[in-house]
Every structure is written in C-alpha cells, then in structure tokens.
Design a protein around this motif. Structure first.
Motif, PDB file in Angstrom:
ATOM      1  N   GLY B 226      26.076  47.189  47.406  1.00 21.52           N
ATOM      2  CA  GLY B 226      26.198  48.602  47.730  1.00 21.52           C
ATOM      3  C   GLY B 226      27.623  49.038  48.062  1.00 21.52           C
ATOM      4  O   GLY B 226      27.889  50.229  48.179  1.00 21.52           O
ATOM      5  N   ARG B 227      28.527  48.082  48.212  1.00 23.48           N
ATOM      6  CA  ARG B 227      29.937  48.414  48.472  1.00 23.48           C
ATOM      7  C   ARG B 227      30.817  47.644  47.493  1.00 23.48           C
ATOM      8  O   ARG B 227      31.397  46.609  47.838  1.00 23.48           O
ATOM      9  CB  ARG B 227      30.303  48.090  49.929  1.00 23.48           C
ATOM     10  N   PRO B 228      30.924  48.163  46.239  1.00 25.40           N
ATOM     11  CA  PRO B 228      31.629  47.435  45.186  1.00 25.40           C
ATOM     12  C   PRO B 228      33.035  47.014  45.597  1.00 25.40           C
ATOM     13  O   PRO B 228      33.748  47.792  46.234  1.00 25.40           O
ATOM     14  CB  PRO B 228      31.684  48.440  44.035  1.00 25.40           C
ATOM     15  N   TRP B 229      33.408  45.809  45.239  1.00 24.16           N
ATOM     16  CA  TRP B 229      34.752  45.229  45.442  1.00 24.16           C
ATOM     17  C   TRP B 229      35.050  44.973  46.919  1.00 24.16           C
ATOM     18  O   TRP B 229      36.190  44.826  47.304  1.00 24.16           O
ATOM     19  CB  TRP B 229      35.837  46.087  44.784  1.00 24.16           C
ATOM     20  N   GLU B 230      33.990  44.923  47.760  1.00 24.85           N
ATOM     21  CA  GLU B 230      34.163  44.442  49.129  1.00 24.85           C
ATOM     22  C   GLU B 230      33.420  43.105  49.248  1.00 24.85           C
ATOM     23  O   GLU B 230      32.439  42.874  48.554  1.00 24.85           O
ATOM     24  CB  GLU B 230      33.627  45.460  50.136  1.00 24.85           C
ATOM     25  N   TYR B 231      33.907  42.249  50.159  1.00 22.94           N
ATOM     26  CA  TYR B 231      33.401  40.877  50.219  1.00 22.94           C
ATOM     27  C   TYR B 231      33.098  40.445  51.650  1.00 22.94           C
ATOM     28  O   TYR B 231      33.729  40.912  52.593  1.00 22.94           O
ATOM     29  CB  TYR B 231      34.439  39.916  49.610  1.00 22.94           C
ATOM     30  N   VAL B 232      32.091  39.566  51.769  1.00 22.07           N
ATOM     31  CA  VAL B 232      31.822  38.863  53.027  1.00 22.07           C
ATOM     32  C   VAL B 232      32.365  37.449  52.862  1.00 22.07           C
ATOM     33  O   VAL B 232      32.234  36.863  51.792  1.00 22.07           O
ATOM     34  CB  VAL B 232      30.306  38.797  53.301  1.00 22.07           C
ATOM     35  N   PHE B 233      32.971  36.926  53.911  1.00 22.93           N
ATOM     36  CA  PHE B 233      33.453  35.547  53.864  1.00 22.93           C
ATOM     37  C   PHE B 233      32.540  34.648  54.687  1.00 22.93           C
ATOM     38  O   PHE B 233      32.050  35.054  55.744  1.00 22.93           O
ATOM     39  CB  PHE B 233      34.892  35.471  54.396  1.00 22.93           C
ATOM     40  N   TYR B 234      32.334  33.440  54.160  1.00 23.88           N
ATOM     41  CA  TYR B 234      31.585  32.402  54.863  1.00 23.88           C
ATOM     42  C   TYR B 234      32.573  31.273  55.128  1.00 23.88           C
ATOM     43  O   TYR B 234      33.247  30.822  54.200  1.00 23.88           O
ATOM     44  CB  TYR B 234      30.446  31.876  53.993  1.00 23.88           C
ATOM     45  N   ALA B 235      32.688  30.852  56.382  1.00 26.37           N
ATOM     46  CA  ALA B 235      33.642  29.790  56.701  1.00 26.37           C
ATOM     47  C   ALA B 235      32.965  28.724  57.534  1.00 26.37           C
ATOM     48  O   ALA B 235      32.027  28.995  58.282  1.00 26.37           O
ATOM     49  CB  ALA B 235      34.841  30.372  57.445  1.00 26.37           C
ATOM     50  N   ASP B 236      33.440  27.482  57.372  1.00 24.66           N
ATOM     51  CA  ASP B 236      33.001  26.372  58.226  1.00 24.66           C
ATOM     52  C   ASP B 236      34.228  25.899  58.990  1.00 24.66           C
ATOM     53  O   ASP B 236      35.264  25.616  58.377  1.00 24.66           O
ATOM     54  CB  ASP B 236      32.474  25.206  57.393  1.00 24.66           C
ATOM     55  N   ILE B 237      34.106  25.805  60.302  1.00 28.67           N
ATOM     56  CA  ILE B 237      35.226  25.284  61.095  1.00 28.67           C
ATOM     57  C   ILE B 237      34.805  23.965  61.741  1.00 28.67           C
ATOM     58  O   ILE B 237      33.636  23.753  62.054  1.00 28.67           O
ATOM     59  CB  ILE B 237      35.719  26.295  62.165  1.00 28.67           C
ATOM     60  N   LEU B 238      35.783  23.071  61.909  1.00 27.78           N
ATOM     61  CA  LEU B 238      35.477  21.739  62.433  1.00 27.78           C
ATOM     62  C   LEU B 238      35.550  21.740  63.961  1.00 27.78           C
ATOM     63  O   LEU B 238      36.371  21.053  64.572  1.00 27.78           O
ATOM     64  CB  LEU B 238      36.413  20.698  61.807  1.00 27.78           C
TER      65      LEU B 238
END
Lengths: 269, 269
Positions: B226-238
């Motif tokens: 629904g929001r073209p060219w926007e992104y969610v980031f998924y990160a793993d931290i140690l």
C-alpha cells in the motif's frame, strides 16, 4: 532493435518494453537465463527484466544474474500492474468456470474469486501464456488473467478490466544491454558490494554515502552461494556520474571485499 | 506438544522440528497462513518455519507473516538440506523415468538430471508430498526428491542419498509460539523497523548498533504493502537482553517510524 523478455509475448515485461521502446521487436525467452544469454550472444541487443514489485518484493533471480553476468543497466521504468480477465471473443463471464494464470497473479485477484465462487483458479506457468493457451484451446468455459497487451497479442477480449485487489501494484523494470552506455540525465546508480565479515561493516559501507549526503533509495541483500550466512548487498543511490558519487564509490572500495557498478541511468518518472 | 509445519509430514520443516523437539507431534498445514492461524487459535502450541536458505535466500512470506501476526521467535536452528532420491521399496534406479519434487529441489539437483538423461524432472507442489504421491500411486517408474524424513514417513527407500549439487545448502528455521518466552542463554534478537523517508535514515538506524559495538548478523528489506517504494527492514543483532541492546532499541525507536522485537533467543550452533 530486438529486445529479449522472459515469458510469452504479452507478458508484463512486453508491456513495459512497449512503453519504453514502442518500435522494438520482442524476443520471447523461456527462462531468465535464456534472456541474459540472448543479449550476451548478440541474438538480442537488449533485455527488459522485472527487478522488484511493490507487493511481492525483489525478483531474486534477476539480482543474482546481474551480478553473475556482465550486462549493464541503461534505463529503469515502472509499470502499474493491471490484471484483466481475458477470454476468447464472444465468451461471457457467466460461461467461465476456470481461470488460468501465474500463481502470483491469481493470488493478487482474490477478491474476484471471492465474488465469483463458481469460478476455479488454475495455476499456470505464465500470465500471457495462460491467455495463449485459453485462446488456442478454443475453450468457451475458460478465461485467463493477464495484461491488456496479452489480449491484443492473442486476439482475446477483456471481460473484466483491473480485477487486482491492490491498486498500489507496481513493477520496476531494467533495460539491460552489453554496452556500458550512460544516457543523458542519468541521476541514479545501481551497485553491488560485499562487506567484510566484521562488526559494523554495513554501517561503515553506508557511511560513504551518508557522509556525502547521497541518498540511498533501495538496499537489498542476497546470499552468497558457497559461503553460508554471507551476503551481497545491492544498493541504488540517487546520483549519476559526479564527483561526490565517484568519491563515495572509491571510499566504498576501501571498505568492501568488492564493489561493482551495475548501471548509471535516469531515474523513472 | 503439537507443532505446526507448512507442507506434508516429512517436509524439511518436519526434519528441523524432529532435531529440535524430537517428542513433538506434527500438525501438517497446507499454507503458511494456516500455520500461523493454527498457533494463534491454539490448535498447535508452536510452529517451525523456514526463514532463509543459503542458496535461495529469504522466505519472504514468513518475514511478512512475522510482522503481520503476533507470534514470537523462541528458537532458531539450522538444517543442512540433503536431497535424496526416494522410491517405493524394490524400485531400482534403472526403472526410474520420472522424478517428482518441488521446483526449487529439482533445480538444486541439476547434476543428477544431467547424468541421467533418460529421467524427466516433474515439478510438484511439495518435496514430501511428492514422495507420498509416488508411493501412494504404486508407480514403479517414478521417484521423488525429498528429505530422509519423508522416506521414513511414507515407507519409501532412498535410492541415491545426497544428490544436491551444492553441499553448502542450509536452511535456517524459527520455532515460533504465542508466549513471549526468552530461553536461558538467549544472545540474539530479531527485530523489524521502518525508517523515515529521509536521506541517511538507514545509516542512522544502523548507528544505534554500531556505536554500541553490537554486531548485526543479517538485514533484509521487504516492501510495505500500500506504500509503493517504501520498505520495512528485518535485522538480527548478536545480543540478548542486556543494557546495551535495550539502549540501542530505545535509540532506534527515536529514529524510526516503528520498531518491533520479533524474538530474543539463543543463536544456533
């Protein structure tokens, strides 16, 4: 000019090509590898490939091929993905019992199937191929979901236009060729890089852009084959060939295991 | 304890589960959405889901579901993906003319098909489902490619073990449940965040970790529907639950449109 696409004539790549280079001739290829081969071996002078969709995400295989092969991004374009219900001339919606299309397209038209419970969704390898199939078989109880271009291509009729659930459905395409040509007005650069496996490596890599006020419009990661849990990053920066971009890329090369520019081109829109 | 998996019994998720919780009972679900539903509605107390593969990359649908739903990551595990040629007891390799499996598995065993030109690869919806199909049909000229667990499950025999081309083929799995339980020894955190659409936003987001010497083992982006060219980031931290991690997440929340912790768990290996 002959341009390769993956999929049958009438695929969304064909529609994207028609809007970018209306006079180009199409070379339909079965697989993405065939598309890259066709351009590398000179059977086509360029290719149009989808690289990301605003609902489904990146086309991973094309990111991998951009890195594995040596084609250059000359242009980008964006296409609104409109799914149409297409059947042989004279077929009415009330006659339709089965609808063929690529699983992604079927999934993007769930509301249509919810409103027409008697119609069964049948997965097919390709959207345009589904239209070709339905028309060739002269089936009066079948339709397909594909682009308007596919209807034109195979003499189908659009029974219902724009049946996709989400109108914010866009695909971004690249025009790639062997020539490292940079068009006038190029203001966007796509690159690939691999950071060293040390803490803060990606942060340092992004600093070469942030410290020069260069905007990143996209970043994507892909696994490195043969080196489990290591990744290659693909980034797009909103700069063409200028001193800041040049310096940022030199700086990035100092930090990274490798850096490769995949193309410098005018941003779409 | 009942644990949901996507796919038939004997799927790689089943093998991953058997190694993590050998005594657990399996609930086989047709789709990933069904898996999440089963846990949310209490028909299963947990689920095992693949999240990334070292050759194919992320399982995008599972990233999307982790964000859309409210399940919590309790454990991660890694499984070496070994593809086996499986047939009904007594069938010999020389009898086999067709081999059924999921397209990804077929693609990962190309050398086998190159060495056995008379054998045709037939795409099927599921690896374990292919074994089930071949055994149920009592076909003597067919085999399937799947895990050893699938052979056990359906009474098949392994005709050729480990026929995958690339031995560096691993899948990472999450065990997810409704309880936000943090196991002893938890030293890894998975989170999702969305940066504001301003230059340098991702760089600033990563700074909250880099400036505290917190390592990032993975970052992945997904489009926002629904929001073209926007992104969610998924990160793993140690890092698990410690002051530095807590401060970094508070700092991240200052910078981002949203931040969500998806789980805190012991790193695999």
């Amino acid at each position: 000019m002959k341009v390769a696409i993956q999929g049958e004539r009438g695929a969304f790549s064909h529609e994207a090509l028609r809007r970018t280079l209306p006079a180009a001739e199409v070379l339909a290829c079965a697989t993405s590898k065939d598309v890259f081969d066709a351009v590398e071996r000179g059977r086509a002078s360029a290719a149009v490939i989808p690289i990301e969709n605003t609902l489904a995400g990146p086309v991973a295989e094309h990111y991998d091929l951009l890195l594995a092969r040596r084609l250059w991004i000359q242009r980008e374009s964006r296409l609104r993905i409109v799914h149409n219900l297409i059947a042989a001339p004279g077929v009415r919606l009330a006659d339709v019992r089965e609808v063929y299309s690529h699983p992604v397209a079927l999934d993007q038209c769930r509301d249509f199937f919810r409103r027409h419970r008697r119609i069964r969704a049948v997965p097919f390898y390709d959207t345009a191929g589904a239209v070709k199939h339905v028309i060739a078989q002269e089936r009066r109880d079948c339709a397909a979901i594909a682009s308007r271009q596919a209807a034109r291509e195979y003499g189908g009729e659009v029974l219902r236009a724009a049946i996709e659930d989400d109108k914010q459905n866009f695909t971004r395409f690249f025009l790639v060729s062997r020539q490292k040509r940079v068009l006038a007005g190029a203001n966007k650069t796509s690159l690939a890089f691999a950071v060293k496996n040390v803490p803060g490596a990606l942060f340092k890599a992004l600093s070469v852009f942030a410290l020069r006020d260069i905007s990143l419009s996209r970043i994507e990661s892909r696994p490195v084959k043969g080196r489990p849990w290591e990744y290659v990053f693909y980034a797009d920066i909103l700069r063409g060939r200028d001193t800041a971009a040049h310096n940022a890329l030199s700086h990035l090369a100092e930090i990274c295991d490798f850096v490769r520019v995949l193309g410098i081109y005018p941003a779409a829109r």
